[in-house]
Design an enzyme around this catalytic site. Structure first.
Site, PDB file in Angstrom:
ATOM      1  N   SER A   1       0.847  -1.197   0.000  1.00  0.00           N
ATOM      2  CA  SER A   1       0.000   0.000   0.000  1.00  0.00           C
ATOM      3  C   SER A   1       0.875   1.236   0.000  1.00  0.00           C
ATOM      4  O   SER A   1       1.994   1.218   0.522  1.00  0.00           O
ATOM      5  CB  SER A   1      -0.891   0.019   1.241  1.00  0.00           C
ATOM      6  N   ASP A   2       0.363   2.313  -0.579  1.00  0.00           N
ATOM      7  CA  ASP A   2       1.024   3.589  -0.360  1.00  0.00           C
ATOM      8  C   ASP A   2       0.936   3.874   1.142  1.00  0.00           C
ATOM      9  O   ASP A   2       0.129   3.288   1.865  1.00  0.00           O
ATOM     10  CB  ASP A   2       0.406   4.726  -1.195  1.00  0.00           C
ATOM     11  N   TRP A   3       1.799   4.752   1.604  1.00  0.00           N
ATOM     12  CA  TRP A   3       2.006   4.958   3.053  1.00  0.00           C
ATOM     13  C   TRP A   3       0.717   5.464   3.746  1.00  0.00           C
ATOM     14  O   TRP A   3       0.327   6.615   3.588  1.00  0.00           O
ATOM     15  CB  TRP A   3       3.186   5.912   3.240  1.00  0.00           C
ATOM     16  N   GLY A   4       0.111   4.567   4.501  1.00  0.00           N
ATOM     17  CA  GLY A   4      -1.154   4.909   5.142  1.00  0.00           C
ATOM     18  C   GLY A   4      -2.326   4.726   4.196  1.00  0.00           C
ATOM     19  O   GLY A   4      -3.426   5.199   4.486  1.00  0.00           O
ATOM     20  N   GLY A   5      -2.126   4.023   3.105  1.00  0.00           N
ATOM     21  CA  GLY A   5      -3.203   3.833   2.124  1.00  0.00           C
ATOM     22  C   GLY A   5      -3.998   2.555   2.335  1.00  0.00           C
ATOM     23  O   GLY A   5      -4.846   2.215   1.509  1.00  0.00           O
TER      24      GLY A   5
END
Ligand code: BGC
Length: 748
Positions: free
Chosen positions: A299-303
């Protein structure tokens, strides 16, 4: 101890929780007994390694991953499926010292010889090297490199980043951005490869291929439709599937096919109702099933926004923490909500990536970055990326032996050149990591580079205040204005004009000096209200560590420019598909909140009704004139095109001759476009291939471009890629709006 992780991954981490805890203590004390213990442990592991069947490098990555998977406990599997924090992100975790100072890492499994995955951002160079006590080369922006249309340059780009990642203790890149330039105000446009899926996908694929050959896990991102930064954590990108497959997703499809990265980063936004990192259509139906992607999705960071839904949809790894893929994932498995087969699939993909990219067979060895070699590579890529946009009365190239006086103008043109911000930001040498979103100027001095080219001339720097700059320009043989436009992740540009009164600066310098040349340092297109008043314009993009010398080499004719625009420069934002940026409604959740808690739902939508009509396809279809078209770029010589021949039947080859009709050697990028039959209901034309040819004055060369049938097809939801029978038009030339060769043919 952040950033001080031992090179030897086998020393640390999960043999058992208690051992790794004692290791923390031991490392903190760093006494000789702990060193002896480490040695003993190292030797045990080395002995073990020899007998582990998956350490046999002649087996396939799939076989090796399967063997390891069978040995793993549930906890060990889950360790592979999430990050362990990032410096500056939330509360540091107890095991943070095991990280290398990068954006994230997964734990190693020493008993099975499985290393850490140490990830670093590396869009145009390795990020955060300064805080890591290191140095990295800043290459020209990704968009700039796409303007070279040069596969070897793309490969050199990737190989350099791969080498520098390893030298700094990393074995995975988070680079590889390939979102299409659908919205040119997108603050990350400089991190991507332009508006055409065939150009963008091919360039990013070649970059990734050579990056991964350095034994780092390659990544492609941000999958998908993350085409603006405004409200990126809450926006729902609405687009029909056919348009998506033929535009943004095609760039990923090509990038994956050419580069075979082991990782795909899903994006922050939602797509047609579901967040990209829990979007079954994107992750499973398209990526894993249709494209047969064998690596892992992070995932993208915090996604990441869920456990059960994300896992079922195909998300393999949560970054940078374990809000959903740590204890919650274990509970979900134990409660029967996430089947073990899903966990196995996620873990197998991560392991496979480690074997495929060579992380297991080639453990990281920190070493010293080749600074000189890096500068040379950065300069040569920049030289092939600069696009000459205007050259009236051959004001360029400047003859260094004849010119008497030169005025150099523009903010910081005496000391540096601007770079792109956000997670792509490469630290400038000798300075600490730049704060998130600040203007960073690389120490590469246009003034000095220009002075070196004209040793007999008076070269004066006149600053950036319009009246003073005009005064300095008055009477000089030539005035060179360096104009910048800064961009960053996490924001979009309000419009496409140059900031900080630079239009006035250029107008006033041009009024004072009839030989005014503008060098643009921009992350995307800019409008040029002063265009008619200046003699020359060169687009240098974000030019990288040795940008000034590359620019000087072009301005003084040591290098004949050959770059071509990878995106359209529109006349005005009023001509864009969305003249007004679509921004979050008041009271929206906000990026911070979404990322830190993970709780999110889309609060607004952007409707990409223009569909497949991205960039030049839009302006062509809507009959909108542009400032500079896609594929455009001048040279100091001229070229003639002739002799178009098309292959027959299933041979989709396009043959033609290019002649250098001028007086200097040069390299021409010859572009091939196709118009589809009316029944296909497509925009007037699309890029289907190109070839680059170096020619001496008077020299001709016949070239053949073989067109992938997919590039002539449309995407049909039932049948997949389909060639519509009928009449096709092939067009060849030096820009999307200068196509002197044209021939029709019927394809069935
Ligand atoms: C960016 C990614 C980046 C990640 C880690 C995110 O905010 O969107 O591109 O790789 O941070 O720094």
């Amino acid at each position: 101890m952040m950033g001080g992780q031992n090179n030897d991954w086998m020393v640390a981490s999960r043999m058992s929780k208690s051992l790794s805890l004692s290791l923390v203590v031991a490392l903190a004390v760093a006494g000789s007994s702990s060193l002896r213990a480490q040695h003993r442990h190292h030797n045990q592991i080395a002995a073990q390694t020899k007998n582990q069947p998956w350490m046999n490098a002649s087996l396939s990555p799939d076989e090796r991953a399967d063997m390891v998977l069978k040995q793993l406990t549930l906890d060990e599997k889950i360790d592979l499926l999430h990050g362990n924090g990032m410096p500056g992100w939330g509360t540091p975790r107890p095991n943070a010292y095991l990280g290398n100072g990068g954006a994230g890492f997964t734990l190693s499994i020493p008993r099975l010889s499985i290393p850490f995955i140490q990830m670093s951002d590396a869009a145009y160079g390795v990020r955060m090297s300064a805080d890591n006590g290191r140095y990295s080369t800043a290459l020209p922006s990704n968009l700039g490199s796409a303007a070279s249309w040069d596969l070897q340059a793309a490969c050199d780009y990737g190989a350099l980043i791969g080498r520098e990642l390893r030298a700094q203790g990393y074995n995975m890149t988070l680079g590889g951005g390939v979102n299409l330039t659908r919205e040119p105000r997108n603050g990350r446009t400089f991190e991507y490869m332009g508006e055409d899926p065939v150009l963008a996908g091919t360039m990013v694929g070649n970059r990734i291929k050579c990056e991964q050959a350095q034994h780092v896990i390659g990544d492609i991102k941000h999958y998908a439709m993350n085409d603006q930064e405004s409200g990126r954590n809450e926006v729902d990108s609405i687009i029909n599937r056919r348009a998506m497959r033929e535009s943004d997703l095609l760039a990923f499809e090509i990038g994956l096919k050419v580069g075979d990265p082991s990782a795909v980063m899903c994006s922050y936004n939602a797509v047609n109702g579901d967040y990209a990192c829990e979007n079954k259509y994107l992750l499973s139906d398209v990526l894993k099933n249709d494209w047969k992607f064998k690596g892992f999705v992070l995932s993208d960071w915090g996604g990441t926004h869920s456990t059960v839904k994300a896992s079922a949809a195909g998300l393999d790894n949560e970054e940078p923490e374990d809000l959903f893929y740590g204890p919650k994932l274990k509970e979900a498995v134990q409660a029967g909500k996430v089947p073990m087969s899903e966990i196995d699939d996620h873990a197998r993909r991560v392991l496979r990536g480690e074997f495929a990219a060579g992380l297991v067979d080639f453990p990281i060895q920190k070493s010293v970055v080749d600074v000189e070699g890096g500068l040379k590579t950065a300069r040569s890529i920049e030289e092939s990326s600069i696009v000459l946009l205007k050259n009236e009365q051959n004001v360029l190239p400047i003859d260094g032996a004849k010119v008497h006086s030169i005025a150099v103008l523009g903010l910081n043109a005496d000391t540096g050149m601007i770079s792109g911000g956000g997670s792509a930001q490469v630290d400038p040498p000798g300075r600490p990591s730049a704060p998130w979103q600040s203007h960073v100027w690389f120490p590469t001095s246009p003034l000095k580079a220009i002075a070196a080219k004209a040793p007999g001339a008076t070269v004066r720097y006149g600053g950036s205040e319009p009246a003073a700059a005009a005064e300095a320009a008055k009477g000089a043989d030539v005035a060179i204005v360096f104009a910048y436009q800064w961009e960053s992740e996490g924001m979009d540009l309000p419009d496409l004009s140059l900031p900080d009164n630079q239009d006035a600066l250029i107008e006033q310098v041009a009024a004072a000096n009839p030989h005014t040349i503008v060098v643009l340092e921009t992350g995307t297109a800019v409008t040029m209200p002063w265009l008619d008043k200046v003699s020359g314009v060169a687009e240098a993009w974000y030019a990288g560590s040795d940008g000034a010398n590359a620019v000087a080499n072009v301005l003084f004719g040591k290098v004949n420019p050959s770059g071509k625009l990878p995106m359209t420069f529109p006349r005005s934002v009023a001509d864009l598909p969305h003249p007004h940026l679509v921004t979050p409604p008041p009271g929206a959740t906000g990026t911070e909140a979404v990322q830190k808690t993970g709780e999110a739902k889309p609060t607004f939508s952007v409707h990409y009704d223009e569909g497949v009509k991205v960039g030049y396809k839009w302006y062509d279809a809507e009959h909108k004139p542009v400032l500079f078209p896609f594929g455009y770029g001048l040279s100091y010589t001229s070229y003639r095109y002739s002799g178009l021949k098309l292959g027959e039947g299933s041979d989709h080859s396009v043959t033609f001759t290019v002649t250098n009709t001028g007086e200097r050697p040069g390299t021409e990028i010859a572009e091939v476009y196709a118009g589809l039959p009316a029944a296909a209901e497509e925009p007037p034309k699309r890029l289907v291939g190109w070839a680059s040819v170096a020619l001496k004055p008077g020299e001709s060369r016949e070239m053949t471009v073989t067109v992938d049938p997919k590039y002539l097809s449309i995407y049909n939801e039932q049948k997949g890629w389909t060639l519509v029978p009928g009449q096709y038009t092939f067009l060849v030339g030096g820009s999307s709006q200068d196509l002197p060769l044209k021939q029709e043919t019927t394809l069935n």
